[in-house]
Design an enzyme around this catalytic site. Structure first.
Site, mmCIF file in Angstrom:
data_model
loop_
_atom_site.group_PDB
_atom_site.id
_atom_site.type_symbol
_atom_site.label_atom_id
_atom_site.label_comp_id
_atom_site.label_asym_id
_atom_site.label_seq_id
_atom_site.Cartn_x
_atom_site.Cartn_y
_atom_site.Cartn_z
ATOM 1 N N THR A 1 -2.248 -14.885 -6.651
ATOM 2 C CA THR A 1 -2.193 -15.086 -8.114
ATOM 3 C C THR A 1 -3.071 -16.246 -8.572
ATOM 4 O OG1 THR A 1 0.030 -14.201 -8.051
ATOM 5 C CG2 THR A 1 -0.612 -15.323 -10.075
ATOM 6 N N MET B 1 4.988 -9.427 -13.485
ATOM 7 C CA MET B 1 5.572 -9.976 -12.258
ATOM 8 C C MET B 1 5.678 -11.501 -12.340
ATOM 9 S SD MET B 1 4.016 -8.016 -8.968
ATOM 10 C CE MET B 1 4.279 -6.279 -8.653
ATOM 11 N N HIS C 1 0.883 -7.870 -3.209
ATOM 12 C CA HIS C 1 -0.405 -8.544 -3.372
ATOM 13 C C HIS C 1 -1.543 -7.530 -3.303
ATOM 14 C CE1 HIS C 1 1.559 -12.446 -1.545
ATOM 15 N NE2 HIS C 1 2.004 -12.170 -2.768
ATOM 16 N N ASN D 1 7.493 -5.499 -18.077
ATOM 17 C CA ASN D 1 8.156 -6.418 -19.016
ATOM 18 C C ASN D 1 7.133 -7.411 -19.530
ATOM 19 O OD1 ASN D 1 8.648 -7.287 -15.966
ATOM 20 N ND2 ASN D 1 8.404 -9.159 -17.164
ATOM 21 N N ASN E 1 -5.147 -9.098 -9.595
ATOM 22 C CA ASN E 1 -5.451 -9.127 -8.159
ATOM 23 C C ASN E 1 -6.424 -8.017 -7.772
ATOM 24 O OD1 ASN E 1 -3.583 -11.181 -8.119
ATOM 25 N ND2 ASN E 1 -1.905 -9.890 -7.403
ATOM 26 N N SER F 1 6.080 -4.455 -12.207
ATOM 27 C CA SER F 1 7.091 -4.947 -13.144
ATOM 28 C C SER F 1 6.640 -4.534 -14.531
ATOM 29 C CB SER F 1 7.202 -6.469 -13.094
ATOM 30 O OG SER F 1 7.714 -6.886 -11.859
HETATM 31 C C1 LIG Z 1 9.316 -11.013 -6.502
HETATM 32 C C2 LIG Z 1 7.844 -11.335 -6.541
HETATM 33 C C3 LIG Z 1 7.373 -12.458 -5.878
HETATM 34 C C4 LIG Z 1 6.021 -12.769 -5.909
HETATM 35 N N1 LIG Z 1 5.608 -13.932 -5.352
HETATM 36 C C5 LIG Z 1 4.313 -14.299 -5.422
HETATM 37 C C6 LIG Z 1 3.894 -15.572 -4.946
HETATM 38 O O1 LIG Z 1 4.692 -16.378 -4.495
HETATM 39 N N2 LIG Z 1 2.575 -15.885 -5.042
HETATM 40 C C7 LIG Z 1 1.665 -15.022 -5.563
HETATM 41 O O2 LIG Z 1 0.478 -15.361 -5.606
HETATM 42 N N3 LIG Z 1 2.048 -13.828 -6.073
HETATM 43 C C8 LIG Z 1 3.341 -13.458 -6.021
HETATM 44 N N4 LIG Z 1 3.749 -12.272 -6.572
HETATM 45 C C9 LIG Z 1 2.734 -11.441 -7.246
HETATM 46 C C10 LIG Z 1 2.439 -12.028 -8.625
HETATM 47 O O3 LIG Z 1 3.569 -12.006 -9.419
HETATM 48 C C11 LIG Z 1 1.283 -11.231 -9.231
HETATM 49 O O4 LIG Z 1 0.143 -11.501 -8.422
HETATM 50 C C12 LIG Z 1 0.959 -11.658 -10.661
HETATM 51 O O5 LIG Z 1 2.052 -11.501 -11.513
HETATM 52 C C13 LIG Z 1 -0.205 -10.796 -11.169
HETATM 53 O O6 LIG Z 1 -0.432 -11.082 -12.516
HETATM 54 P P1 LIG Z 1 -1.082 -10.026 -13.507
HETATM 55 O O7 LIG Z 1 -1.046 -10.632 -14.856
HETATM 56 O O8 LIG Z 1 -2.377 -9.589 -12.972
HETATM 57 O O9 LIG Z 1 -0.145 -8.738 -13.416
HETATM 58 P P2 LIG Z 1 1.390 -8.524 -13.768
HETATM 59 O O10 LIG Z 1 2.119 -9.804 -13.697
HETATM 60 O O11 LIG Z 1 1.841 -7.413 -12.925
HETATM 61 O O12 LIG Z 1 1.366 -8.063 -15.300
HETATM 62 C C14 LIG Z 1 0.794 -6.840 -15.689
HETATM 63 C C15 LIG Z 1 1.450 -6.388 -16.988
HETATM 64 O O13 LIG Z 1 0.730 -5.271 -17.505
HETATM 65 C C16 LIG Z 1 1.648 -4.428 -18.186
HETATM 66 N N5 LIG Z 1 1.012 -3.088 -18.311
HETATM 67 C C17 LIG Z 1 0.682 -2.221 -17.316
HETATM 68 N N6 LIG Z 1 0.075 -1.130 -17.841
HETATM 69 C C18 LIG Z 1 0.029 -1.294 -19.184
HETATM 70 C C19 LIG Z 1 -0.470 -0.505 -20.265
HETATM 71 N N7 LIG Z 1 -1.109 0.671 -20.067
HETATM 72 N N8 LIG Z 1 -0.293 -0.966 -21.535
HETATM 73 C C20 LIG Z 1 0.330 -2.168 -21.762
HETATM 74 N N9 LIG Z 1 0.806 -2.956 -20.767
HETATM 75 C C21 LIG Z 1 0.650 -2.536 -19.495
HETATM 76 C C22 LIG Z 1 2.880 -4.466 -17.306
HETATM 77 O O14 LIG Z 1 4.041 -4.105 -18.024
HETATM 78 C C23 LIG Z 1 2.900 -5.925 -16.830
HETATM 79 O O15 LIG Z 1 3.720 -6.708 -17.658
HETATM 80 C C24 LIG Z 1 5.100 -11.915 -6.579
HETATM 81 C C25 LIG Z 1 5.581 -10.788 -7.256
HETATM 82 C C26 LIG Z 1 6.944 -10.502 -7.241
HETATM 83 C C27 LIG Z 1 7.447 -9.299 -7.976
#
Ligand SMILES: Cc1cc2nc3c(=O)[nH]c(=O)nc-3n(C[C@H](O)[C@H](O)[C@H](O)COP(=O)(O)OP(=O)(O)OC[C@H]3O[C@@H](n4cnc5c(N)ncnc54)[C@H](O)[C@@H]3O)c2cc1C
Length: 510
Positions: free
Chosen positions: A488, A121, A442, A117, A476, A115
């Protein structure tokens, strides 16, 4: 579009504004009174309140922000048919590479998504937040260390342990799960309500937790010490010797470039783009982007026939919006237990038909995530000549299922068949199906933590990159174990430890 006002120097630079980046920023902000923090995300801001979960909006107001999350390349966005497209990409996500008909479903991870934004995610996720158990836990953290971090993560994510009021239908399903599975678990473990990151609201849907809940007061607007730069990509982490010195950023709408000096850098840019950024920066530990680990996902739906389905609140058939969460009345877990039960099962009850035209009644959606055998050869390869839609090194995933993985998948199907036989029958066309590799969302292991710098891990137990004093990774990708549990909560827990390590280092030098 004007150039954003980005500071030249900060104490902490966080790349990625999902749950993990937000947890690091919030905890350091709260612990280090004078720390100046900049969090950047390559995607756009979707809502006025930073990182609001989109399922708190009415259905008709979600489509526009979901579409804005789907990246720059229309060929990788999900189709209009939400229900079918979800097999490959949910709304709000975009595929790593365009889908090609006839491609094998389990090689090379055809359903790998991300995602793009503010909030990542975390504004789209299903909020399932169970704790890791047995062999899923991090072997080199003590129980006390991991449990303290999980408790802090549950507070940040506002996890509720039994969020839905009990309905007759839900009670029937839970009792059936317990009759079937209780005897397969160690003392004290059994099917139970699923912990969810949400705040229950009697009489209406729960308030779902996005990164806004993690950010707390920081989600409401600018703070003199905390800033979020949207549509701003981190192109490179700068370093000298064993210290990260800052980052090179680009504001995508204007092409304006910035060099920002930072005393600590945390990269929480998801399990695919965190290793991509390190690789693009010339930081390439042996284990980087290897040991990629996706949980095989097995899905089916059942119509309940063997029980008191009358009076379950059946409301007739409704148009399926593509997300079962708008219809669910309860969510249960059939937990992981090593070694005999190598899955985490998620059972959702719906007291109305999710299929247009079906009879009203009680329905059950099942999603089983299995543990994957971890292999070094499961990896992301970065191109030295081709770029992705954001101008970063193009990624190709190498990924295969092992014999053991197929056994785990067969066991998951058998579980779902037992549940269907006890409750009723599968909805036609909804028998247990292994979804394409990547559809779990995941992904783990690509920047895994380890206890020693022996070439099989990228970072230490605080997620500090081996060989660096002040460069951290998050998400993750850091999880080193083969898990079945939704990851998460674990990643946010590990981010709490990262934030505490960063805070201690910043406080020592102020
Ligand atoms: C529909 C859906 C349902 C889900 N349901 C579950 C659930 O029920 N339980 C669960 O544990 N997990 C679930 N997940 C997974 C969960 O959303 C993710 O594990 C979690 O969001 C990870 O968090 P994060 O901050 O590591 O990464 P993310 O939320 O992916 O955020 C990473 C961010 O980094 C940004 N980025 C990437 N590269 C760069 C760059 N070079 N410069 C600047 N910005 C950058 C991206 O734009 C993004 O916004 C689901 C995901 C989806 C899409």
């Amino acid at each position: 579009m004007s150039r954003p006002d980005i500071p030249h120097r900060v104490d902490l630079l966080v790349v990625g504004s999902g749950p993990v980046g937000s947890a690091i920023a919030r905890r350091v902000h709260d612990t280090v009174p004078s720390a100046r923090i900049l969090m950047v995300d390559l995607g756009p801001r979707l809502t006025e309140r930073t990182g609001l979960h989109l399922h708190n909006l009415p259905v008709e107001e979600r489509r526009e922000p979901q579409t804005k999350s789907q990246g720059r390349d229309p060929a990788t966005a999900p189709g209009e048919d939400g229900a079918l497209a979800k097999k490959y990409a949910d709304r709000g996500t975009h595929l790593l590479k365009p889908r090609r008909e006839g491609e094998p479903e389990q090689d090379g991870m055809p359903a790998a998504v991300m995602s793009s934004n503010v909030g990542g995610m975390g504004v789209h996720w299903a909020c399932t937040a169970p704790r890791p158990l047995d062999s899923e836990r991090i072997p080199f953290l003590t129980d006390d260390e991991l449990d303290a971090a999980l408790e802090a993560a549950e507070a940040l994510l506002t996890v509720a342990h039994d969020p839905f009021p009990r309905t007759p239908g839900g009670q029937l399903v839970l009792e059936t799960l317990r009759d079937l599975f209780d005897h397969e678990y160690p003392e004290g473990r059994y099917p139970r309500p699923m912990p969810l990151a949400c705040s229950p609201r009697p009489g209406t849907r729960p308030h779902w937790a996005g990164p806004d809940m993690i950010l707390g007061p920081l989600a409401d607007g600018e703070d003199s010490r905390f800033r979020i730069a949207a549509e701003t990509i981190c192109r490179r982490v700068l370093f000298e010797g064993n210290r990260a010195t800052g980052v090179v950023l680009e504001h995508l709408p204007t092409g304006a470039e910035y060099t920002v000096r930072a005393r600590a850098v945390a990269v929480a840019a998801d399990p695919l783009r965190t290793p991509q950024l390190l690789w693009a920066s010339g930081i390439r530990p042996d284990a980087l982007a290897h040991y990629l680990n996706d949980q095989p996902k097995i899905v089916s739906s059942v119509r309940v026939e063997n029980g008191p389905t009358a009076g379950t609140g059946a409301q007739g058939s409704v148009e399926f919006t593509g997300d079962i969460r708008d219809l669910e009345t309860a969510r249960f877990q059939v937990p992981f237990a090593a070694p005999g039960r190598p899955h985490h099962g998620q059972v959702i009850t719906v007291d109305t038909s999710p299929v247009q035209g079906a009879e009203p009644g009680l329905f059950v959606g099942m999603v089983w995530y299995g543990v994957k055998e971890i292999q070094r050869s499961d990896r992301v390869e970065f191109s030295t000549s081709e770029a992705d839609a954001y101008g970063m090194p193009k990624m190709t995933i190498h990924y295969t299922l092992t014999e053991r993985d197929h056994e785990v998948i067969a066991q998951a199907r058998a579980d779902q068949e037992r549940i269907a036989a006890a409750l009723g029958s599968f909805l036609p066309g909804n028998e247990p199906a292994l979804f394409p590799a990547g559809s779990s969302k995941h992904y783990q292991g690509s920047v895994r933590m380890g206890s020693t710098d022996d070439g099989t891990s990228v970072c230490d137990s605080s997620a500090r990159v081996w060989g660096f004093e002040n460069l951290y990774v998050g998400g993750n990708g850091v999880i080193p174990t083969a898990t079945a549990v939704n990851p998460t909560l674990t990643s946010v827990a590990l981010a709490v430890r990262t934030a505490d390590a960063i805070s201690a280092a910043l406080l020592a030098r102020f």
